[in-house]
Motif scaffolding. Sequence first.
Motif, PDB file in Angstrom:
ATOM      1  N   ARG A   7      -7.439   3.874  -5.593  1.00 17.18           N
ATOM      2  CA  ARG A   7      -6.901   3.384  -6.660  1.00 17.18           C
ATOM      3  C   ARG A   7      -5.312   3.585  -6.766  1.00 17.18           C
ATOM      4  O   ARG A   7      -4.612   2.614  -7.246  1.00 17.18           O
ATOM      5  CB  ARG A   7      -7.663   4.136  -7.841  1.00 17.18           C
ATOM      6  N   GLU A   8      -4.982   4.858  -6.435  1.00 18.10           N
ATOM      7  CA  GLU A   8      -3.734   5.113  -6.340  1.00 18.10           C
ATOM      8  C   GLU A   8      -2.885   4.292  -5.525  1.00 18.10           C
ATOM      9  O   GLU A   8      -1.640   3.828  -5.513  1.00 18.10           O
ATOM     10  CB  GLU A   8      -3.307   6.608  -6.149  1.00 18.10           C
ATOM     11  N   THR A   9      -3.360   3.941  -4.152  1.00 22.02           N
ATOM     12  CA  THR A   9      -2.718   3.291  -3.245  1.00 22.02           C
ATOM     13  C   THR A   9      -2.565   2.125  -3.818  1.00 22.02           C
ATOM     14  O   THR A   9      -1.524   1.151  -3.553  1.00 22.02           O
ATOM     15  CB  THR A   9      -3.447   3.284  -1.914  1.00 22.02           C
ATOM     16  N   TRP A  10      -3.489   1.246  -4.359  1.00 15.19           N
ATOM     17  CA  TRP A  10      -3.560  -0.026  -4.810  1.00 15.19           C
ATOM     18  C   TRP A  10      -2.442  -0.260  -6.112  1.00 15.19           C
ATOM     19  O   TRP A  10      -1.841  -0.992  -5.932  1.00 15.19           O
ATOM     20  CB  TRP A  10      -4.851  -0.334  -5.330  1.00 15.19           C
ATOM     21  N   TRP A  11      -2.381   0.944  -6.866  1.00 10.97           N
ATOM     22  CA  TRP A  11      -1.294   0.761  -7.951  1.00 10.97           C
ATOM     23  C   TRP A  11       0.017   1.072  -7.427  1.00 10.97           C
ATOM     24  O   TRP A  11       1.129   0.418  -7.791  1.00 10.97           O
ATOM     25  CB  TRP A  11      -1.731   1.802  -9.101  1.00 10.97           C
ATOM     26  N   ALA A  12       0.340   1.593  -6.446  1.00  7.32           N
ATOM     27  CA  ALA A  12       1.502   1.797  -5.611  1.00  7.32           C
ATOM     28  C   ALA A  12       1.907   0.570  -4.959  1.00  7.32           C
ATOM     29  O   ALA A  12       3.206   0.327  -4.994  1.00  7.32           O
ATOM     30  CB  ALA A  12       1.255   2.855  -4.551  1.00  7.32           C
ATOM     31  N   ARG A  13       1.057  -0.279  -4.541  1.00  8.80           N
ATOM     32  CA  ARG A  13       1.520  -1.525  -3.905  1.00  8.80           C
ATOM     33  C   ARG A  13       1.853  -2.542  -5.028  1.00  8.80           C
ATOM     34  O   ARG A  13       2.838  -3.140  -4.925  1.00  8.80           O
ATOM     35  CB  ARG A  13       0.167  -2.345  -3.169  1.00  8.80           C
ATOM     36  N   ILE A  14       1.158  -2.531  -5.965  1.00  5.55           N
ATOM     37  CA  ILE A  14       1.783  -3.199  -7.229  1.00  5.55           C
ATOM     38  C   ILE A  14       2.744  -2.594  -7.892  1.00  5.55           C
ATOM     39  O   ILE A  14       3.773  -3.687  -8.041  1.00  5.55           O
ATOM     40  CB  ILE A  14       0.620  -3.087  -8.404  1.00  5.55           C
ATOM     41  N   ARG A  15       3.273  -1.499  -7.908  1.00  7.80           N
ATOM     42  CA  ARG A  15       4.490  -0.912  -8.302  1.00  7.80           C
ATOM     43  C   ARG A  15       5.584  -1.378  -7.327  1.00  7.80           C
ATOM     44  O   ARG A  15       6.760  -1.975  -7.574  1.00  7.80           O
ATOM     45  CB  ARG A  15       4.488   0.400  -8.556  1.00  7.80           C
ATOM     46  N   HIS A  16       5.258  -1.450  -6.120  1.00  3.58           N
ATOM     47  CA  HIS A  16       6.340  -1.712  -5.185  1.00  3.58           C
ATOM     48  C   HIS A  16       6.679  -3.360  -5.329  1.00  3.58           C
ATOM     49  O   HIS A  16       7.831  -3.399  -5.091  1.00  3.58           O
ATOM     50  CB  HIS A  16       5.666  -1.421  -3.629  1.00  3.58           C
ATOM     51  N   ARG A  17       5.690  -3.962  -5.436  1.00  6.50           N
ATOM     52  CA  ARG A  17       5.983  -5.575  -5.552  1.00  6.50           C
ATOM     53  C   ARG A  17       6.713  -5.850  -6.821  1.00  6.50           C
ATOM     54  O   ARG A  17       7.436  -6.587  -6.870  1.00  6.50           O
ATOM     55  CB  ARG A  17       4.496  -6.369  -5.902  1.00  6.50           C
TER      56      ARG A  17
END
Length: 85
Positions: A7-17
């Motif tokens: 879940r944290e990895t997924w949110w990190a990708r969203i934040r990066h985008r």
Amino acid sequence: MYRAQARETWWARIRHRIIGDDAAPRSDRLKAIGERDLPSPRQGIDPAALAKMTPAEICANRQAITEPMANTVTSNMNALKGLGS
């Protein structure tokens, strides 16, 4: 534990985008969501008032009823054209 990490990895990708590497807003589609023009609110006769009108009153007020509806439809269609680009 694996779920929380995923879940944290997924949110990190969203934040990066959205934010990017250097914390400067990016010029892509995700950034543009907040800048889009939304359709204007409906104008004209209130639907509750329209429901109380007799057929003769509706006929007499036909111009006042149809013109704001046509303007609303036109502005909504123009807003949708802008979303596709």
